[in-house]
Design a protein around this motif. Structure first.
Motif, PDB file in Angstrom:
ATOM      1  N   GLY A  54       0.810  -1.204   0.000  1.00 55.15           N
ATOM      2  CA  GLY A  54       0.000   0.000   0.000  1.00 55.15           C
ATOM      3  C   GLY A  54       0.845   1.256   0.000  1.00 55.15           C
ATOM      4  N   ALA A  55       0.193   2.370   0.257  1.00 56.96           N
ATOM      5  CA  ALA A  55       0.875   3.662   0.279  1.00 56.96           C
ATOM      6  C   ALA A  55       1.870   3.710   1.439  1.00 56.96           C
ATOM      7  N   HIS A  56       3.024   4.345   1.199  1.00 57.54           N
ATOM      8  CA  HIS A  56       4.027   4.438   2.268  1.00 57.54           C
ATOM      9  C   HIS A  56       3.558   5.361   3.391  1.00 57.54           C
ATOM     10  N   ASP A  57       2.585   6.233   3.053  1.00 57.25           N
ATOM     11  CA  ASP A  57       2.034   7.143   4.059  1.00 57.25           C
ATOM     12  C   ASP A  57       0.554   6.836   4.322  1.00 57.25           C
ATOM     13  N   ALA A  58       0.217   5.563   4.285  1.00 52.67           N
ATOM     14  CA  ALA A  58      -1.182   5.150   4.452  1.00 52.67           C
ATOM     15  C   ALA A  58      -1.732   5.563   5.811  1.00 52.67           C
TER      16      ALA A  58
ATOM     17  N   VAL B 283      -5.635   1.197   7.089  1.00 50.24           N
ATOM     18  CA  VAL B 283      -5.052  -0.099   6.740  1.00 50.24           C
ATOM     19  C   VAL B 283      -5.966  -1.229   7.213  1.00 50.24           C
ATOM     20  N   ILE B 284      -6.118  -2.235   6.358  1.00 49.32           N
ATOM     21  CA  ILE B 284      -6.843  -3.462   6.719  1.00 49.32           C
ATOM     22  C   ILE B 284      -5.827  -4.533   7.091  1.00 49.32           C
TER      23      ILE B 284
ATOM     24  N   ASP C  67      -5.451 -11.225  -0.920  1.00 51.49           N
ATOM     25  CA  ASP C  67      -5.223 -10.935  -2.333  1.00 51.49           C
ATOM     26  C   ASP C  67      -6.295 -10.016  -2.896  1.00 51.49           C
ATOM     27  N   THR C  68      -7.546 -10.251  -2.505  1.00 53.00           N
ATOM     28  CA  THR C  68      -8.632  -9.387  -2.975  1.00 53.00           C
ATOM     29  C   THR C  68      -8.440  -7.966  -2.454  1.00 53.00           C
ATOM     30  N   THR C  69      -8.011  -7.847  -1.193  1.00 56.66           N
ATOM     31  CA  THR C  69      -7.743  -6.527  -0.621  1.00 56.66           C
ATOM     32  C   THR C  69      -6.566  -5.869  -1.330  1.00 56.66           C
ATOM     33  N   HIS C  70      -5.537  -6.647  -1.636  1.00 53.73           N
ATOM     34  CA  HIS C  70      -4.378  -6.158  -2.393  1.00 53.73           C
ATOM     35  C   HIS C  70      -4.849  -5.572  -3.730  1.00 53.73           C
ATOM     36  N   GLU C  71      -5.745  -6.288  -4.403  1.00 51.60           N
ATOM     37  CA  GLU C  71      -6.282  -5.833  -5.689  1.00 51.60           C
ATOM     38  C   GLU C  71      -6.975  -4.477  -5.542  1.00 51.60           C
ATOM     39  N   TYR C  72      -7.790  -4.336  -4.492  1.00 57.40           N
ATOM     40  CA  TYR C  72      -8.495  -3.073  -4.280  1.00 57.40           C
ATOM     41  C   TYR C  72      -7.517  -1.947  -3.940  1.00 57.40           C
ATOM     42  N   VAL C  73      -6.545  -2.217  -3.073  1.00 60.98           N
ATOM     43  CA  VAL C  73      -5.583  -1.189  -2.664  1.00 60.98           C
ATOM     44  C   VAL C  73      -4.815  -0.674  -3.880  1.00 60.98           C
ATOM     45  N   GLU C  74      -4.417  -1.578  -4.760  1.00 62.69           N
ATOM     46  CA  GLU C  74      -3.711  -1.182  -5.981  1.00 62.69           C
ATOM     47  C   GLU C  74      -4.570  -0.220  -6.809  1.00 62.69           C
ATOM     48  N   TRP C  75      -5.865  -0.534  -6.920  1.00 62.85           N
ATOM     49  CA  TRP C  75      -6.804   0.320  -7.658  1.00 62.85           C
ATOM     50  C   TRP C  75      -6.981   1.666  -6.953  1.00 62.85           C
TER      51      TRP C  75
ATOM     52  N   ARG D  47      -5.832   6.264  -7.502  1.00 63.27           N
ATOM     53  CA  ARG D  47      -6.781   7.371  -7.372  1.00 63.27           C
ATOM     54  C   ARG D  47      -6.452   8.263  -6.187  1.00 63.27           C
ATOM     55  N   GLY D  48      -5.243   8.093  -5.660  1.00 63.88           N
ATOM     56  CA  GLY D  48      -4.744   9.003  -4.632  1.00 63.88           C
ATOM     57  C   GLY D  48      -5.131   8.671  -3.204  1.00 63.88           C
ATOM     58  N   GLU D  49      -5.720   7.509  -2.957  1.00 64.91           N
ATOM     59  CA  GLU D  49      -6.126   7.166  -1.594  1.00 64.91           C
ATOM     60  C   GLU D  49      -4.936   6.650  -0.788  1.00 64.91           C
ATOM     61  N   LYS D  50      -4.872   7.076   0.467  1.00 64.15           N
ATOM     62  CA  LYS D  50      -3.798   6.646   1.359  1.00 64.15           C
ATOM     63  C   LYS D  50      -4.257   5.421   2.150  1.00 64.15           C
ATOM     64  N   VAL D  51      -4.218   4.277   1.471  1.00 65.78           N
ATOM     65  CA  VAL D  51      -4.699   3.033   2.076  1.00 65.78           C
ATOM     66  C   VAL D  51      -3.641   1.951   1.920  1.00 65.78           C
ATOM     67  N   GLY D  52      -3.803   0.886   2.707  1.00 65.14           N
ATOM     68  CA  GLY D  52      -2.879  -0.232   2.629  1.00 65.14           C
ATOM     69  C   GLY D  52      -3.504  -1.489   3.202  1.00 65.14           C
ATOM     70  N   VAL D  53      -2.802  -2.607   3.021  1.00 61.56           N
ATOM     71  CA  VAL D  53      -3.257  -3.881   3.575  1.00 61.56           C
ATOM     72  C   VAL D  53      -2.065  -4.598   4.191  1.00 61.56           C
ATOM     73  N   LEU D  54      -2.259  -5.156   5.375  1.00 63.47           N
ATOM     74  CA  LEU D  54      -1.239  -5.963   6.038  1.00 63.47           C
ATOM     75  C   LEU D  54      -1.722  -7.407   6.041  1.00 63.47           C
TER      76      LEU D  54
END
Length: 325
Positions: free
Chosen positions: A23-27, A30-31, A39-47, A51-58
């Protein structure tokens, strides 16, 4: 365990860590999750990052023993809110297992002076995927939207309609992030007519010889023979992280004509997609034989309709009733 993971990476080129962050380095949101939902969350985070969202997945790779130091080091220090997702239900407990572990890990890291956070993030717990429920990007979006609230809902459910305690997050069922260059196909067949076997071979050939990534999900009853089978196939130029069934297909095929009166197959068809129907009628006859509802769906979605008498082809070529062999 990490040393073994590193050895595995040298042998295969696939690197795993006790806790894998993407995810973003400045997220800020985070989920925390483990299993195929990662993997599904990874797919969404990439999308969302595009679009500029500060999100990530662990993604939790090793649950027991739970390494507190590795956990907090894997998270960006900018995180303000965490949503911990459990695929289980423990009635009567304060929270589900991963949620409680994360709370304890943050407190112990703070006490040990290992916390990277100026202020510990707000932590909420959620439940998903029970009773084989799907976990889709639309549900992940609902979780991130919940985290964006001033007071995120805690102990929520997503993808599960909770009409008793009303803990469900609202989900937009039409939300879809799959790219246009991913070919999505859904096949309706009858158990033992060869549909599943042919589709398994097809996706193997596409993956091995066409230079594309392939995925197949096959849905059928425990007694497959004589029951309806639904094959979900994806083909993509990149790694497929979509660990859920297809909802909008580019191609829909019906291998049994009797299904047109029984199943809403075209509900899977995306606008402008192709519908292939196995029928005993020719191209000049088929339209008047279709149910009125199916005709309207074809017109409304501007589908391309193709028809073939596969049983006649199989008979003429000496294959009997194996229309998909």
């Amino acid at each position: 365990v990490q040393q073994t993971m590193d050895t595995f990476a040298k042998l295969t080129g696939r690197q795993y860590r006790l806790f894998d962050y993407f995810g973003a380095h400045d997220a800020e949101r985070v989920i925390v999750i483990m299993g195929s939902g990662g993997d599904t969350t990874h797919e969404y985070v990439e999308w969302a990052m595009k679009r500029g969202e500060k999100v990530g997945v662990l993604k939790i790779r090793l649950y027991r023993p739970f390494d507190i130091s590795a956990f907090v080091k894997a998270l960006p220090a900018t995180v303000k809110k965490l949503a911990v997702l459990d695929r289980t239900k423990e009635p009567g407990a304060i929270g589900d297992p991963v949620y409680l572990d994360v709370l304890a890990a943050l407190q112990e890291a703070r006490a040990a002076g290992e916390s990277p956070f100026k202020v510990d993030p707000i932590v909420v717990g959620g439940r998903y995927g029970l009773s084989s429920k799907e976990f889709t990007p639309a549900m992940i979006k609902a979780v991130y939207d919940n985290l964006a609230e001033a007071k995120p809902k805690n102990h929520f459910t997503v993808g599960i309609v909770d009409d008793v305690t009303h803990t469900s997050l609202p989900v937009d069922s039409d939300f879809d992030i799959e790219p246009d260059d991913v070919v999505r196909s859904v096949f309706f067949g009858l158990g033992s007519d060869g549909t599943v076997g042919a589709n398994k071979n097809s996706i193997k050939i596409i993956s091995e010889d066409a230079g594309r990534h392939g995925q197949g999900y096959f849905v059928y009853d425990s007694k497959k023979a004589g029951a309806v089978t639904v094959s979900h196939l994806r083909s993509s130029p990149r790694q497929i992280r979509s660990a859920y069934l297809i909802r909008r297909a580019n191609f829909v095929a019906c291998h049994q004509y009797s299904f047109v009166d029984k199943y809403d197959m075209l509900d899977y068809a995306a606008p402008g997609s192709t519908f292939l129907l196995n029928a005993p009628y020719g191209p000049d006859e088929i339209w008047s034989e279709l149910p009125r509802e199916m005709q309207q769906q074809i017109l409304d979605r501007q589908l391309k309709l193709y028809v073939i008498d596969a049983y006649k082809v199989a008979k003429d070529t000496g294959m009997g009733v194996r229309i998909n062999t």
